[in-house]
Design an enzyme around this catalytic site. Structure first.
Site, PDB file in Angstrom:
ATOM      1  N   GLU A   1       2.481  -0.924   4.447  1.00  0.00           N
ATOM      2  CA  GLU A   1       2.262   0.454   4.006  1.00  0.00           C
ATOM      3  C   GLU A   1       3.606   1.126   3.745  1.00  0.00           C
ATOM      4  O   GLU A   1       4.483   1.122   4.612  1.00  0.00           O
ATOM      5  CB  GLU A   1       1.521   1.256   5.080  1.00  0.00           C
ATOM      6  CG  GLU A   1       0.106   0.791   5.353  1.00  0.00           C
ATOM      7  CD  GLU A   1      -0.912   1.336   4.365  1.00  0.00           C
ATOM      8  OE1 GLU A   1      -0.535   2.128   3.474  1.00  0.00           O
ATOM      9  OE2 GLU A   1      -2.086   0.973   4.511  1.00  0.00           O
TER      10      GLU A   1
ATOM     11  N   ASP B   1      -3.379   2.404  -4.908  1.00  0.00           N
ATOM     12  CA  ASP B   1      -2.038   2.296  -4.343  1.00  0.00           C
ATOM     13  C   ASP B   1      -1.457   0.888  -4.509  1.00  0.00           C
ATOM     14  O   ASP B   1      -2.215  -0.067  -4.595  1.00  0.00           O
ATOM     15  CB  ASP B   1      -2.043   2.716  -2.866  1.00  0.00           C
ATOM     16  CG  ASP B   1      -2.972   1.898  -1.985  1.00  0.00           C
ATOM     17  OD1 ASP B   1      -4.132   1.681  -2.365  1.00  0.00           O
ATOM     18  OD2 ASP B   1      -2.526   1.470  -0.910  1.00  0.00           O
TER      19      ASP B   1
ATOM     20  N   HIS C   1       0.852  -1.188   0.000  1.00  0.00           N
ATOM     21  CA  HIS C   1       0.000   0.000   0.000  1.00  0.00           C
ATOM     22  C   HIS C   1       0.893   1.245   0.000  1.00  0.00           C
ATOM     23  O   HIS C   1       2.102   1.148   0.185  1.00  0.00           O
ATOM     24  CB  HIS C   1      -0.826   0.070   1.293  1.00  0.00           C
ATOM     25  CG  HIS C   1      -1.665  -1.120   1.584  1.00  0.00           C
ATOM     26  ND1 HIS C   1      -3.010  -1.160   1.328  1.00  0.00           N
ATOM     27  CD2 HIS C   1      -1.366  -2.311   2.157  1.00  0.00           C
ATOM     28  CE1 HIS C   1      -3.508  -2.312   1.720  1.00  0.00           C
ATOM     29  NE2 HIS C   1      -2.518  -3.039   2.230  1.00  0.00           N
TER      30      HIS C   1
END
Length: 188
Positions: free
Chosen positions: A120, A166, A38
């Site tokens: 992330e 993303d 992400h």
């Protein structure tokens, strides 16, 4: 360090821990076969504020930025966060299910949170990630692959097409392929 010494109850010993309350136990029979990449920046397009960690630990101040008033009540998490400087932070044990994928599907299997690890990257869809981030990500993915039966590494955009974008078109998938990681961009 061998792989047995790199992990403790689903926690990677090379990451700083910041515990998120936003997780559920993973089903006992469930295997971690997918890593999902992400991107995130808070406030949007700003880095290094500490707000991502605050979001994942439910301590984000709604008054800290106009955007925070919209998202401060979200109860989301990811297993890992890699900052622009390459620092890796872990929020949820890999033995548990983090809330990172939302409505998602990989190879016709719904609810990717159940069988995936979320990573992330501090960034956005509109600019490249740093070399230091790729170095940290590659090390993390290698450690995950040695510890768990990871079959594929894919993007949030690939498991939630039309809903998510993303890690974006600036993400360099070729770097992961060249590192021998099992990149799968067709999640259908």
């Amino acid at each position: 360090m061998d792989t047995q010494q790199e992990w403790e109850n689903g926690w990677w010993l090379h990451a700083r821990r910041a515990f998120s309350p936003n997780f559920s136990p993973r089903e006992a029979h469930e295997k971690i076969t997918l890593a999902v990449i992400h991107n995130i920046s808070l406030p949007p397009f700003e880095y290094g504020s500490g707000a991502v960690e605050q979001l994942f630990t439910n301590t984000l101040d709604a008054a800290g930025h106009p955007f925070f008033s919209v998202i401060h009540e979200l109860r989301v998490s990811s297993h890992f966060f890699i900052s622009r400087t390459g620092e890796t932070v872990q929020f949820v044990s890999c033995d548990d299910m983090a809330y990172h994928a939302g409505v998602s599907s990989f190879r016709k299997r719904e609810k990717c949170n159940a069988f995936s690890v979320g990573i992330e990257m501090e960034g956005c869809d509109f600019e490249p990630f740093t070399d230091t981030q790729y170095t940290a990500l590659t090390a993390l993915l290698a450690a995950l692959s040695a510890q768990y039966p990871i079959e594929a590494v894919t993007g949030h955009q690939d498991i939630a097409p039309g809903r998510k974008t993303d890690p974006g078109h600036f993400f360099d998938w070729q770097r992961l392929e060249e590192a021998g990681l099992p990149v799968v961009r067709d999640a259908g």
